[in-house]
Scaffold this active site. Structure first.
Site, PDB file in Angstrom:
ATOM      1  N   LYS A 169       0.838  -1.208   0.000  1.00  0.00           N
ATOM      2  CA  LYS A 169       0.000   0.000   0.000  1.00  0.00           C
ATOM      3  C   LYS A 169       0.876   1.263   0.000  1.00  0.00           C
ATOM      4  CE  LYS A 169      -3.161   2.981   0.545  1.00  0.00           C
ATOM      5  NZ  LYS A 169      -4.145   3.271  -0.474  1.00  0.00           N
ATOM      6  N   CYS A 204      -3.558  11.064   0.946  1.00  0.00           N
ATOM      7  CA  CYS A 204      -2.921   9.761   0.707  1.00  0.00           C
ATOM      8  C   CYS A 204      -1.522   9.921   0.145  1.00  0.00           C
ATOM      9  CB  CYS A 204      -3.772   8.956  -0.263  1.00  0.00           C
ATOM     10  SG  CYS A 204      -5.469   8.828   0.275  1.00  0.00           S
TER      11      CYS A 204
END
Ligand code: SAJ
Length: 424
Positions: free
Chosen positions: A211, A265
């Site tokens: 991720k 993010c």
């Protein structure tokens, strides 16, 4: 089967709604009672295409309910925030308190899935925490003697793009990282209920780093484009033409420069790697620096432009086109455009015109005298300097003739795009 989704935000709520739309009983848990009430009324607290209809349906057919209390379930999905705190350190306290809440209702046979973005090793850490709270149950990590495992645990990061969350939740491939291979297999079965993409199995540490790698990769590639844009500016070369031409090479694919990298993010996740591996993450650290410096470069550019007009700043008006962190959304969080607009306001212009077609009211941070949230035409007609910060679709129809006597600073290549469309 009952699935409990902990944290009903940008990822948790869409996940809960998609699962419920597949006929699964879903209990959504959130600490915020306003959010819980909104959802139980069939409404949503976030703007995301198709989400409202899904939530409304699932609430009315009884498949989805929201609550502030932890309840028994077969599967628990943790999707709570892991923000950065001081010195850009990730804070996993929300994950820990979700784990404590789940531990209070956990039963033999349950599966726990962690989806929040986390530093490498968090899943193992959380399993240890839960096993210390529930010594009556056997967890995968402390199962050294290979006894039967009571609880399964897997790390499965979300990878959906805001604005396309529902579509990407269903269609994207998933990485499923188990504490043990059995944990991964069990988690994979759950995702296969709604995921049309493939589910790839690995261990939890690889999935955690995967991720972080995905978002760091994008940050690094955007940094390359941003660095090029500064080089081009200094060399008096059109960045957009340069990138277009370089991308004609079959193995070159440069992303788009902009005013910096925003959102919660891409600009955040690289820090999870940097924090854990400060001496090994040279490129990742440099990319963060380059992207942050691009915002500062834009602010300097505006100041230099003002100086070159030979007018005093009090005699000039400026328009900032776009405030959101990327095109066609209303999300202003961590937006470089907001940061630039904020600095512009403090420079002392006669008037500052802000154009953000996706919001109705200027954000508090930018509310002050001589600052107006207006539509595009008013801003263009009234300001001498036009700064283009976001490539919103609604700006594509900008009339170039209106800009002929304006000074334009274009961070996103909108002018090139409009000229291309018009064949100029
Ligand atoms: N940006 C550029 N140039 C580009 C592309 C983006 O400057 O060529 C800027 C955008 O304007 C924005 C920022 O980067 O300020 C981030 O936007 P984005 O569209 O790249 O990504 P996010 O933050 O909306 O979503 C990302 C996605 N990750 C990747 O593409 C690797 C998404 O798949 C993740 O699920 C999401 O982060 C997340 O939640 O982690």
């Amino acid at each position: 089967m009952i699935v409990s989704v902990i944290g009903l935000g940008y990822i948790g709520l869409p996940t809960a709604a998609v699962l419920a739309s597949k006929g699964i009983k879903v209990i959504g848990v959130d600490i915020n009672s306003d959010i819980v009430n909104t959802i139980n009324d069939g409404n949503v607290h976030i703007v995301e295409p198709d989400l409202h209809a899904l939530v409304k349906d699932s609430i009315s057919n009884g498949n989805l309910t929201a609550t502030t209390k932890y309840e028994k379930a077969d599967v628990f999905i943790i999707s709570v925030p892991t923000p950065l705190i001081e010195e850009q350190k990730p804070d996993i306290n929300f994950v820990k308190s979700a784990a404590e809440g789940i531990a209070s209702v956990l039963e033999k046979g349950n599966l726990i899935i962690l989806e929040s973005t986390c530093p490498v090793g968090t899943s193992e850490h959380i399993v240890e925490l839960m096993s210390s709270l529930r010594s009556d149950l056997s967890f995968p990590q402390n199962n050294k003697e290979n006894k039967e495992i009571d609880v399964n645990f897997a790390y499965c990061p979300e990878r959906v793009l805001p604005g396309k969350i529902i579509r990407e939740l269903v269609n994207n491939d998933r990485i499923v990282g188990g504490i043990t291979p059995d944990c991964a297999m069990n988690a994979k079965k759950l995702y296969e209920v709604f995921v049309k993409g493939s589910c790839f199995i690995t261990d939890s540490r690889t999935a955690e780093l995967c991720k972080l790698t995905e978002n760091s990769f994008r940050d690094m590639n955007i940094a390359f484009a941003n660095e090029l844009s500064i080089i081009c500016d200094k060399a008096n070369i059109d960045t957009w033409e340069l990138i277009e031409l370089a991308n004609k090479h079959p193995r070159v694919s440069i992303l788009e420069p902009g005013p910096g990298v925003g959102g919660h993010c891409i600009a955040v996740d690289p820090w999870f790697i940097i924090n854990s591996f400060p001496n090994e993450s040279h490129l990742i650290q440099t990319s963060r620096k380059v992207n942050t410096q691009k915002t500062e470069y834009m602010i300097e550019k505006i100041k230099q432009t003002v100086s070159s007009t030979q007018k005093t700043i009090k005699d000039l008006s400026i328009a900032c086109l776009g405030l959101s962190f990327k095109p066609n959304i209303d999300d202003l969080r961590e937006s470089p455009a907001m940061e630039i607009a904020d600095q512009v306001i403090q420079m002392g212009f006669n008037k500052v015109y802000l154009v953000e077609p996706n919001i109705n009211e200027a954000p508090d941070l930018l509310k002050c005298n001589d600052v107006l949230l207006t539509d595009l035409d008013v801003a263009i007609n009234s300001a001498e300097i036009i700064v283009i910060l976001v490539k919103h679709k609604t700006f594509y129809n900008l009339k170039l003739s209106l800009l002929s006597d304006k000074i334009v600073i274009d961070a996103v290549g909108l002018m090139k795009l409009i000229k291309g469309k018009k064949g100029v």
